[in-house]
Design a protein around this motif. Structure first.
Motif, short mmCIF file in Angstrom:
data_model
loop_
_atom_site.label_atom_id
_atom_site.label_comp_id
_atom_site.label_asym_id
_atom_site.label_seq_id
_atom_site.Cartn_x
_atom_site.Cartn_y
_atom_site.Cartn_z
N ALA A 301 11.99 -4.68 -14.36
CA ALA A 301 11.16 -4.11 -13.49
C ALA A 301 9.86 -5.15 -13.17
O ALA A 301 9.59 -5.14 -11.96
N GLY A 302 9.44 -5.78 -14.19
CA GLY A 302 8.51 -6.90 -13.65
C GLY A 302 8.89 -7.94 -12.72
O GLY A 302 8.25 -8.31 -11.69
N ARG A 303 10.39 -8.27 -13.07
CA ARG A 303 10.78 -9.55 -12.05
C ARG A 303 11.02 -8.57 -10.45
O ARG A 303 10.74 -9.23 -9.55
N ARG A 304 11.24 -7.51 -10.57
CA ARG A 304 11.60 -6.65 -9.03
C ARG A 304 10.08 -6.79 -8.61
O ARG A 304 10.00 -6.94 -7.20
N LEU A 305 9.22 -6.74 -9.14
CA LEU A 305 7.66 -6.36 -8.64
C LEU A 305 7.38 -7.73 -8.31
O LEU A 305 6.86 -8.02 -7.17
N GLY A 306 7.82 -8.85 -8.88
CA GLY A 306 7.45 -10.25 -8.66
C GLY A 306 8.16 -10.80 -7.18
O GLY A 306 7.62 -11.56 -6.74
N MET A 307 9.30 -10.18 -7.14
CA MET A 307 10.21 -10.25 -5.83
C MET A 307 9.46 -9.70 -4.52
O MET A 307 9.20 -10.54 -3.64
N ALA A 308 8.78 -8.68 -4.95
CA ALA A 308 7.97 -8.05 -3.76
C ALA A 308 6.71 -8.93 -3.57
O ALA A 308 6.19 -8.86 -2.40
N LEU A 309 6.10 -9.36 -4.66
CA LEU A 309 4.84 -9.95 -4.62
C LEU A 309 4.79 -11.27 -4.08
O LEU A 309 3.67 -11.88 -3.31
N SER A 310 5.68 -12.22 -4.42
CA SER A 310 5.88 -13.41 -4.12
C SER A 310 5.70 -13.99 -2.61
O SER A 310 4.71 -14.79 -2.39
N PRO A 311 6.23 -13.27 -1.58
CA PRO A 311 6.00 -13.70 -0.27
C PRO A 311 4.57 -13.42 0.11
O PRO A 311 3.90 -14.17 0.80
N ILE A 312 3.87 -12.46 -0.40
CA ILE A 312 2.36 -12.20 -0.10
C ILE A 312 1.78 -12.93 -0.74
O ILE A 312 0.47 -13.64 -0.26
N VAL A 313 1.94 -13.24 -2.00
CA VAL A 313 1.09 -14.39 -3.02
C VAL A 313 1.23 -15.84 -2.25
O VAL A 313 0.16 -16.29 -2.03
N ALA A 314 2.31 -16.17 -1.64
CA ALA A 314 2.44 -17.54 -0.89
C ALA A 314 1.47 -17.48 0.42
O ALA A 314 1.13 -18.30 0.93
N ALA A 315 1.84 -16.36 1.26
CA ALA A 315 1.35 -16.10 2.64
C ALA A 315 -0.19 -16.36 2.57
O ALA A 315 -0.72 -16.82 3.41
#
Ligand SMILES: [Zn+2]
Length: 382
Positions: A301-315
């Motif tokens: 579940a944590g990895r799935r959240l990470g997938m959604a967060l990564s582009p936002i974090v990078a942007a």
């Protein structure tokens, strides 16, 4: 000794944040009053000379502003600098914590609306709630009014304002564009409450209120995203201390981002939304099906959240992510997996890795956010 908070001072302060485009002389004065209050809120026991130095305003102007704040009851003289500093003793000043009450309301809990009375430091003095199981539409609005009435009845000081954290998308005027669970569409809740109670009212999305609380009451950073895991998944974002609202007042609505193409059907009609992986009902179901593998399920579940967060974090080069929700799910395995996946997907020589941590505000984040909304909109203090 109690001193009445003069409503006209608060009205003057409200001008600062009322969204007027034309600067009028009283707006500048309200802005300076807020500036002085903010310094005293951040660091009590300042003298008038300290305030002049910190704000760049003249000593005469500071004396005048301080006189108005003392007269309003919001600030008091607490002593003198005798013996503490060289030179002529000067009076020290502080914000009076018992000058006003703030009514805060949290509409985000399933089946219950919570209300509380707080002082300007976010200390809670009373709490109440109303049962709203099955109540929607106008009936749910009536429940909000009942709750605020209960809260107003419990106050012992002049009321600074009413803050509300509501589910759904909320525009800048405090109108709830859409809150499907409560059957609300285009509901001007802020205006309705302001008219009913003749007090300043600030209504904001619950996740947005919660992220403001991280900044105001948990010593949170100026750039932070707070993800709330509950029936659904929502988030609030602060950039440089300011709330990101978005084009449709829907910034932070990450629950229906698809992170698993062809995955489970979501309530929104799509397949594999983030909510189908990390909402409380989804996590509960997975853990019931396979209780022996709790760590692995939470890490996935944590990895799935990470997938959604990564582009936002990078942007937006976001350094901090804070999670709120039931601690039985937000265990170390969940947090570590989310942080590791974000690092893996966004790591570069140009930016520092982001942190994923658990909120320290527990169940009170939305209520405290509502307190902060009132402080921001009436006094210009955050
Ligand atoms: Zn969905």
């Amino acid at each position: 000794m109690t001193m009445e908070v003069r409503p006209q001072v608060l009205t003057a302060l409200e001008h600062r944040v009322s969204g007027r485009r034309i600067q009028r002389p009283q707006d500048g004065r309200a802005s300076n009053l807020s500036l002085v209050l903010q310094h005293l809120y951040d660091k009590p026991q300042l003298t008038r000379a300290d305030l002049a130095r910190k704000t760049g305003l003249t000593k005469v102007t500071i004396s005048d502003l301080v006189a108005e704040l003392i007269d309003s009851g919001l600030v008091e003289e607490t002593g003198t600098t005798t013996g503490r500093r060289p030179g002529k003793p000067a009076s020290t000043l502080a914000v009076r914590e018992d000058a006003v009450d703030i009514v805060a309301v949290d509409l985000s809990m399933p089946g219950t609306f919570r209300g509380g009375i707080f002082d300007i430091r976010g200390h809670q003095h009373a709490e109440t709630s109303v049962d709203v199981e099955g109540r929607t539409g106008a009936d749910a609005v009536a429940a909000v009014i009942d709750l605020v009435e209960l809260c107003v009845g419990m106050t012992t000081c002049p009321i600074l304002g009413i803050g509300v954290g509501s589910p759904g998308t909320v525009d800048a005027s405090g109108t709830i564009n859409s809150a499907p669970n409560l059957g609300w569409h285009d509901l001007p809740l802020q205006d309705t409450l302001a008219e009913r109670f003749s007090l300043p009212v600030a209504v904001q999305n619950d996740a947005n209120a919660a992220v403001i609380a991280e900044r105001s009451f948990a010593d949170g950073p100026r750039d932070v995203m707070r993800v709330q895991i509950s029936r659904g998944v929502g988030a609030g974002i602060l950039l440089n201390g300011s709330l990101v609202i978005g084009n449709s007042a829907a910034a932070g609505e990450i629950g229906h981002v698809v992170i698993d193409r062809g995955g489970a059907l979501c309530s929104c009609g799509k397949h594999g939304c983030l909510e189908t992986w990390i909402s409380v009902p989804a996590l509960r179901r997975r853990l019931q099906e396979d209780p022996a593998h709790k760590e692995e399920i939470l890490a996935e579940a944590g990895r799935r959240l990470g997938m959604a967060l990564s582009p936002i974090v990078a942007a937006i080069d976001l350094p901090n992510i804070v999670l709120g929700g039931p601690e039985e799910f937000l265990e170390k395995s969940f947090l570590d997996a989310a942080e590791a996946l974000v690092a893996e997907r966004t790591h570069s020589e140009f930016r520092r890795d982001s942190t994923v941590s658990l909120s320290t505000l527990g169940n009170d984040a939305v209520l405290l956010g509502a307190v902060s909304l009132v402080l921001r909109t009436t006094l210009g203090v955050s």
